[in-house]
Write a protein that holds these residues in place. Sequence first.
Motif, PDB file in Angstrom:
ATOM      1  N   LYS A  59      23.657  64.290 119.365  1.00  0.00           N
ATOM      2  CA  LYS A  59      23.490  65.080 120.588  1.00  0.00           C
ATOM      3  C   LYS A  59      22.774  64.249 121.636  1.00  0.00           C
ATOM      4  O   LYS A  59      21.947  63.390 121.317  1.00  0.00           O
ATOM      5  CB  LYS A  59      22.676  66.335 120.314  1.00  0.00           C
ATOM      6  CG  LYS A  59      21.264  66.059 119.800  1.00  0.00           C
ATOM      7  CD  LYS A  59      20.337  67.244 120.008  1.00  0.00           C
ATOM      8  CE  LYS A  59      19.957  67.413 121.474  1.00  0.00           C
ATOM      9  NZ  LYS A  59      18.916  68.452 121.676  1.00  0.00           N
ATOM     10  N   MET A  67      17.292  70.688 132.605  1.00  0.00           N
ATOM     11  CA  MET A  67      16.593  70.481 131.339  1.00  0.00           C
ATOM     12  C   MET A  67      15.453  69.488 131.491  1.00  0.00           C
ATOM     13  O   MET A  67      14.397  69.642 130.881  1.00  0.00           O
ATOM     14  CB  MET A  67      17.579  69.999 130.275  1.00  0.00           C
ATOM     15  CG  MET A  67      18.512  71.099 129.761  1.00  0.00           C
ATOM     16  SD  MET A  67      17.600  72.508 129.084  1.00  0.00           S
ATOM     17  CE  MET A  67      16.612  71.698 127.836  1.00  0.00           C
ATOM     18  N   GLU A 104      21.339  76.713 124.181  1.00  0.00           N
ATOM     19  CA  GLU A 104      21.949  76.034 125.314  1.00  0.00           C
ATOM     20  C   GLU A 104      23.474  76.054 125.177  1.00  0.00           C
ATOM     21  O   GLU A 104      23.995  75.814 124.084  1.00  0.00           O
ATOM     22  CB  GLU A 104      21.502  74.567 125.368  1.00  0.00           C
ATOM     23  CG  GLU A 104      20.011  74.352 125.401  1.00  0.00           C
ATOM     24  CD  GLU A 104      19.639  72.887 125.262  1.00  0.00           C
ATOM     25  OE1 GLU A 104      18.454  72.566 125.470  1.00  0.00           O
ATOM     26  OE2 GLU A 104      20.527  72.055 124.937  1.00  0.00           O
ATOM     27  N   PRO A 105      24.192  76.301 126.264  1.00  0.00           N
ATOM     28  CA  PRO A 105      25.657  76.201 126.234  1.00  0.00           C
ATOM     29  C   PRO A 105      26.104  74.767 126.512  1.00  0.00           C
ATOM     30  O   PRO A 105      25.593  74.116 127.437  1.00  0.00           O
ATOM     31  CB  PRO A 105      26.087  77.147 127.355  1.00  0.00           C
ATOM     32  CG  PRO A 105      24.975  77.069 128.351  1.00  0.00           C
ATOM     33  CD  PRO A 105      23.711  76.821 127.558  1.00  0.00           C
ATOM     34  N   GLU A 106      27.045  74.298 125.733  1.00  0.00           N
ATOM     35  CA  GLU A 106      27.468  72.905 125.858  1.00  0.00           C
ATOM     36  C   GLU A 106      28.963  72.757 125.581  1.00  0.00           C
ATOM     37  O   GLU A 106      29.607  73.649 125.025  1.00  0.00           O
ATOM     38  CB  GLU A 106      26.698  72.025 124.865  1.00  0.00           C
ATOM     39  CG  GLU A 106      25.192  72.149 124.961  1.00  0.00           C
ATOM     40  CD  GLU A 106      24.467  70.908 124.493  1.00  0.00           C
ATOM     41  OE1 GLU A 106      25.119  69.852 124.330  1.00  0.00           O
ATOM     42  OE2 GLU A 106      23.248  71.000 124.289  1.00  0.00           O
ATOM     43  N   LEU A 136      27.416  76.186 121.291  1.00  0.00           N
ATOM     44  CA  LEU A 136      26.041  76.611 121.546  1.00  0.00           C
ATOM     45  C   LEU A 136      25.131  75.760 120.676  1.00  0.00           C
ATOM     46  O   LEU A 136      25.352  75.647 119.468  1.00  0.00           O
ATOM     47  CB  LEU A 136      25.856  78.088 121.208  1.00  0.00           C
ATOM     48  CG  LEU A 136      26.449  79.086 122.221  1.00  0.00           C
ATOM     49  CD1 LEU A 136      26.575  80.465 121.609  1.00  0.00           C
ATOM     50  CD2 LEU A 136      25.589  79.127 123.491  1.00  0.00           C
ATOM     51  N   GLU A 137      24.149  75.155 121.304  1.00  0.00           N
ATOM     52  CA  GLU A 137      23.168  74.391 120.537  1.00  0.00           C
ATOM     53  C   GLU A 137      21.861  75.160 120.495  1.00  0.00           C
ATOM     54  O   GLU A 137      21.348  75.606 121.527  1.00  0.00           O
ATOM     55  CB  GLU A 137      22.910  73.006 121.140  1.00  0.00           C
ATOM     56  CG  GLU A 137      21.931  72.211 120.287  1.00  0.00           C
ATOM     57  CD  GLU A 137      21.426  70.933 120.924  1.00  0.00           C
ATOM     58  OE1 GLU A 137      20.654  70.225 120.253  1.00  0.00           O
ATOM     59  OE2 GLU A 137      21.779  70.652 122.071  1.00  0.00           O
ATOM     60  N   SER A 231      23.173  70.196 127.863  1.00  0.00           N
ATOM     61  CA  SER A 231      23.299  71.588 128.270  1.00  0.00           C
ATOM     62  C   SER A 231      23.712  71.725 129.730  1.00  0.00           C
ATOM     63  O   SER A 231      23.270  70.964 130.600  1.00  0.00           O
ATOM     64  CB  SER A 231      21.968  72.313 128.058  1.00  0.00           C
ATOM     65  OG  SER A 231      22.060  73.664 128.460  1.00  0.00           O
ATOM     66  N   THR A 233      22.986  74.530 131.348  1.00  0.00           N
ATOM     67  CA  THR A 233      21.988  75.408 131.948  1.00  0.00           C
ATOM     68  C   THR A 233      20.620  75.059 131.376  1.00  0.00           C
ATOM     69  O   THR A 233      20.496  74.188 130.513  1.00  0.00           O
ATOM     70  CB  THR A 233      22.284  76.891 131.642  1.00  0.00           C
ATOM     71  OG1 THR A 233      22.009  77.155 130.256  1.00  0.00           O
ATOM     72  CG2 THR A 233      23.734  77.251 131.953  1.00  0.00           C
ATOM     73  N   ALA A 235      17.466  75.888 128.920  1.00  0.00           N
ATOM     74  CA  ALA A 235      17.420  76.435 127.569  1.00  0.00           C
ATOM     75  C   ALA A 235      16.773  77.818 127.614  1.00  0.00           C
ATOM     76  O   ALA A 235      15.763  78.021 128.287  1.00  0.00           O
ATOM     77  CB  ALA A 235      16.636  75.513 126.648  1.00  0.00           C
TER      78      ALA A 235
END
Length: 263
Positions: A59, A67, A104-106, A136-137, A231, A233, A235
């Motif tokens: 990652k 972030m 987080e959306p990834e 999603l992480e 991400s 956005t 977190a």
Amino acid sequence: MADHVRAAAEALLGAYRSMTPIDPLTPQFADAPLSVAYEIALAQVEDWEKNGDTVKGHKVGLASRAMQRQAGVDQPDFGHLTASMFHLEHAPIPSGSFIQPRIEPEFAFVLGKPLQGPGVTVAEAAAAVDFVLPALEIVDSRIRDWKIGIFDTVADNASSGGVVLGSRPSRLSDVDLRLAGCNLHVNGELIATGAGGAVLGSPLNALVWLANTVGPLGVTLEPGHVVLPGSMTRAVPIAPGDTVVATVAGLGSVTAVMEGETK
């Protein structure tokens, strides 16, 4: 320094076992280069592998300005994703395996070819991607109250926690990664929005950065491995019972369900 590296790695490994965070490492390593933090992280990965876990990808963390501002740092970092970190979409994720989780959306790049730097170009990175998934992480910190500097998060395997992959693969040619918008809902409420361009201008740039950063360390990004580029956005904190849905334009959605009482 080797003794200090081992002691720090043992302290972080102990935090995983006890589910109790530790104090920041930065004061102990105030004059140490960032390479020492990566040594601490790698010592933990070696311990996990000795105990039967396997590396399934990498990652890139702190790849967006949102972030970096949230964490108070000014550069990306990277961590290892192991088999035990992957969770099935819609299946309950054990909340007790995280200390202070955020989500987080990834995008998730799944590689079809090996990629090793230095010298990797965007064209080579794109050619190495087999397909992309929404993801999603779950990030988590073994550092108390998320009081992290860049040294802390690097040593803590880039604050890695868990990964949920969507089930609809898409080709890179089918989506504009930079312009793809993302909505993040928690328990049906829209919490955050973003776009792929927030990730170093393009998520592909993050893949290039990763390949060229780990290459000199002797690491090759392997076929079949997953790469999370960062991400879209900020977190968002999550709790037991939460249901999180990320919807990415052109890629569909991915859902993570935290074990616990439904909210």
